[in-house]
Structures are given as structure tokens and as C-alpha cells.
Enzyme design. Structure first.
Site, mmCIF file in Angstrom:
data_model
loop_
_atom_site.group_PDB
_atom_site.id
_atom_site.type_symbol
_atom_site.label_atom_id
_atom_site.label_comp_id
_atom_site.label_asym_id
_atom_site.label_seq_id
_atom_site.Cartn_x
_atom_site.Cartn_y
_atom_site.Cartn_z
ATOM 1 N N CYS A 195 42.286 88.046 -17.346
ATOM 2 C CA CYS A 195 41.265 87.000 -17.710
ATOM 3 C C CYS A 195 41.627 85.761 -16.813
ATOM 4 O O CYS A 195 40.859 84.809 -16.450
ATOM 5 C CB CYS A 195 41.466 86.738 -19.177
ATOM 6 S SG CYS A 195 40.694 88.207 -20.269
ATOM 7 N N CYS A 227 45.943 87.434 -21.552
ATOM 8 C CA CYS A 227 45.441 88.201 -20.574
ATOM 9 C C CYS A 227 45.493 87.969 -19.000
ATOM 10 O O CYS A 227 44.805 86.960 -18.692
ATOM 11 C CB CYS A 227 44.385 88.981 -21.005
ATOM 12 S SG CYS A 227 43.418 90.089 -19.736
#
EC number: 1.8.4.9
Length: 455
Positions: free
Chosen positions: A378, A375
Site C-alpha cells: 500500500c 502494508c
């Protein structure tokens, strides 16, 4: 064994209209180009990984009644190895790469302009002194500021942008069946497919190469390995078939700050939305400003999981692995490196976080990030979260991570309030129920302030 090669030759002098399909509305081209004789070769000749080739017919004698024979003189053009070319250009400047692209493809290449910082591509093309083409996708949902930038850019460079529009019947059917804002409920992919991907596909069918503003630092999870030039893995070009289109990424190795320094130095017109905190700019309903500590792509489709945050224009950068997780596509191989690797971040297993949930009277409070290593959002908060872990050593708060994608995703959704990645939970000392961090400000100070209120 007899070998039959079908060739057709046509000669053209000065091009005065776009090579996009004739069914499209076309803006006038910038300047004119004289093309050499060109041969249309079947797509089979282009099925080489990372390579593209063509055959040009020079002299073909007619077949007579008495002699069923043809004498052909064929000039086989050397196969271009684009992986090798990308290596040679790896340390080249964006201006050098742009010049090489325009020199190689002439009128068969165009710059894709979105109305954001990729205006730098037009400036680089202008600096080469070569003729160039620019096209843009007008989805019908762009910000007013973007339309004004289009007009400013046309006047600044003395060009006409070749606008591509979605099919009116498809848009009408979508809106009548689902309303104007269906993407907030069932995802943006259908709308983007109609308003962006299909018009782009039509545009690229009239080209042999295109130029994009992709940068490696835009999305560490999906764009960190993009080369400066590649065979397009998704779309087809003028000759048709896989391998018939080449994709140039002149600013692939340039960091965002350097792009902006270049734009300011050259006094290039930019979208006024940038001054309001917008970094990545798309359609108005699906774009918003980003906050400190957020990745630039977090201003797009913010209601969805990070792995869905590609509209389809560059989906060749990502692929789905067997667990259904998006991973980086690096030379055909999927690679995912773990994140939040500070020695002060506890790596929780499924059993570990279940045990943490069962504790009602903890000795210390915990802050846990639910994440997926692929991600980009993230990844964007990794530095601040690691810094938070180092800062809280000895302060009565444990900092931990739990990988919540793949087989753990359903559990995380039902038991840990996972909505999208990343999700941050605080487990107070005297409560078994975790508290979900509600803000998108993920800098150290914001996270610390929240901890002090609920720990």
C-alpha cells in the site's frame, strides 16, 4: 556474600574449520585467524538491552586440599552499547561499517548471502582486505540462475560459500503429507520454517555476529528504522540466550539505486534474474518479476496478505499489535503513520462506504483503495494514488480510501471483495455493485485506463 563465577578457558591458535555446529556439512574457510584466549560466559551476562558483555579469565590458581580458596584475576571487558554504536556509525559508509564488523568479530562473524543484490556485501568485505566468511541457505527450491550465481561468486572472489541445508527428514515429511506446493493453499510459513529459518538458526548458533543486506527502503512498513548494528532480537549466537548475537546491516542507509550503481561500477557478478524484472529473489515457486508501480517485495508470496510477506529471517522487524495488525518495531515501540494523505483523497468511514454501496445512481464514479497503513505494498502505491487523485479533480471521479484492517477486515472480505492489501474498487455511476480492479499495475496510467472503461 560469596559470589561464584563459573569460567572456563581454552586457548586456540589457528582456526582451520568452521565454527558452525559440527553436525553441519562445512565448506573450507577463507584464510585463517588466530584467536585470543576465549571464555564461555553464561547467557545471563548478556541480558542487557542493546548491550553485550563478556568476562575473560586470565589467571586461575588450583584449589588445594588444605586451602579451599581460589585466587582469580578477572578482566571484565567493557560492555558494548550497540544502540550508541549504531548512532556513531549512522553516517558511516557501508565499507566503514563492514570493516568495523570484521575487525570486531574476526572468524565469529559471517555474511548471509541470498543470491540477489546482497552480493554487494561480499564486494565490501573483499575491499576491506580482511578475511571473511560467507554462508547461504540452500532450500532446495532456488532458481537455476541463483545456483549459477553462487558458483560465479565463488570463482570471482576465490572463496567457498558455507551452504546450510534443511533437515531431509522434515522436508520429506512436509512433501509427503502436503505435496510440493502446499504453500499456495495454506501459506508459506511452514515451508519457510523448515527450509530457511531452522537452517539459519543452526548456522547462527556457531557465530557471535552476522551481516545482512537489509535496507530501509526495501520495506517502508517493517525496515524503515533498522539500525546499522543491533543486538539480534530473534536468534541466538554461540554463547546462547537472548542478546548473544549481534546483527550488522551495513547497507541499511543505502538506497537500492545506489547499491546497483556500486555493483555496476565495481563490475560485480549479479543474478541474471534481475535483468528479467526480478528485484527481491527467493525460492523459485515463491518469486516472480514485479511490474511498474509495484513494491519490490510484491514479487514474493503474491497470493498472501502483505503482512505475511516475511519468511522469518528478519521477523524481529515486525510485531503484532493488539488488533492483530503488523506494525513497525522501532526501538521496541509500534508506530503506524497513515497514508494516502492528499487533500483530494476522501477518507471513508465504515458508514460512509456502506452508504456508497447503497447508492444505485451516483452523480460521480468513485475509485476506492482498501488499505492498511502498515502494508508495504500500500505504501509503495501511495505516490501514484495521490497523483491520480490530483489528476482527477473536476473530471467526474471521486478518489477515496477505506482502512480495511483490524475490526473492518471481516466486513471488507465479505462485502468489499478484499483479498489482500491493497484492493482497488471502482463504483460506477449507474451500478451499486463495485468492480474490483484485477491488475497489479498500479501506476497512474493503468488506473486511469481502467476507470475510462468502467466509469
Amino acid at each position: 556474600m560469596a559470589l561464584a563465577i563459573n569460567v572456563s578457558s581454552s586457548s586456540s591458535s589457528v582456526i582451520s574449520s568452521s565454527s558452525f555446529p559440527s553436525s553441519e556439512l562445512k565448506a573450507p574457510l577463507i584464510g585463517s585467524l588466530r584467536l585470543l584466549d576465549r571464555t564461555n560466559v553464561s547467557a545471563a551476562s548478556l541480558r542487557l538491552s542493546g548491550k553485550r558483555s563478556s568476562v575473560k579469565a586470565l589467571n586461575v590458581q588450583s584449589i588445594t586440599k588444605d586451602h579451599m580458596m581460589a585466587s582469580e584475576k578477572l578482566d571484565v571487558v567493557e560492555v558494548e552499547d550497540f544502540e550508541e554504536l549504531a548512532k556513531r556509525l549512522e553516517n558511516a559508509s557501508p565499507l566503514e561499517i563492514m570493516d568495523k564488523a570484521l575487525e570486531t568479530y574476526g572468524n565469529d562473524i559471517a555474511i548471509a548471502f541470498s543470491g540477489a543484490e546482497d552480493v554487494a556485501l561480499i564486494e565490501y568485505a573483499h575491499l576491506t582486505g580482511r578475511p571473511y566468511r560467507v554462508f547461504s541457505l540452500d532450500t532446495g527450491r532456488l532458481n537455476p540462475e541463483t545456483y549459477r550465481l553462487f558458483d560465479t561468486v565463488e570463482k570471482h572472489y576465490g572463496i567457498r560459500i558455507e551452504y546450510m541445508f534443511p533437515d531431509a527428514v522434515e522436508v520429506q515429511a512436509l512433501v509427503r503429507n502436503k505435496g510440493l506446493f502446499s504453500f499456495y493453499e495454506d501459506g508459506h510459513q511452514e515451508c519457510c520454517r523448515i527450509r530457511k529459518v531452522r537452517p539459519l538458526r543452526r548456522a547462527l548458533k556457531g557465530l557471535r555476529a552476522w551481516i545482512t543486506g537489509q535496507r530501509k527502503d526495501q520495506s517502508p512498513g517493517t525496515r524503515s528504522e533498522i539500525p546499522v548494528v543491533q543486538v539480534d532480537p530473534v536468534f541466538e549466537g554461540l554463547d546462547g540466550g537472548a542478546g548473544s548475537l549481534v546483527k550488522w546491516n551495513p547497507v541499511a542507509n543505502v538506497e537500492g539505486n545506489d547499491v546497483w550503481n556500486f555493483l555496476r561500477t565495481m563490475d560485480v557478478p549479479v543474478n541474471t534474474l534481475h535483468a528479467a524484472g526480478y528485484v527481491s529473489i527467493g525460492c523459485e515457486p515463491c518469486t516472480r518479476a514485479v511490474l511498474p508501480g509495484q513494491h519490490e517485495r510484491e514479487g514474493r508470496w503474491w497470493w498472501e496478505d502483505a503482512k505475511a510477506k516475511e519468511c522469518g529471517l528478519h521477523k524481529g522487524n515486525i510485531k503484532e499489535n493488539t488488533n492483530g495488525n503488523a506494525t513497525a518495531n522501532v526501538n521496541g515501540k509500534s508506530t503506524v503513520a497513515d497514508i494516502f494523505n492528499s487533500e483530494n483523497v476522501v477518507n471513508l468511514s465504515r458508514q460512509g462506504i456502506e452508504n456508497l454501496m447503497k447508492l444505485e445512481n451516483r452523480k460521480e464514479a468513485w475509485i476506492v483503495v482498501l488499505y492498511a497503513p502498515w502494508c508495504p505494498f500500500c505504501q509503495a502505491m501511495e505516490a501514484s494514488f495521490d497523483e491520480l487523485a490530483d489528476k482527477l479533480v473536476g473530471n467526474g471521479v471521486k478518489v477515496a480510501k477505506f482502512r480495511a484492517d483490524g475490526d473492518q477486515k471481516d466486513f471488507a472480505k465479505s462485502e468489499l471483495q478484499l483479498g489482500s492489501f491493497p484492493t482497488i474498487l471502482v463504483f460506477p455511476k449507474n451500478s451499486s455493485r463495485p468492480i474490483k480492479y484485477p491488475s497489479e499495475k498500479r501506476d497512474v496510467d493503468s488506473l486511469t485506463s481502467f476507470l475510462n472503461l468502467v466509469r
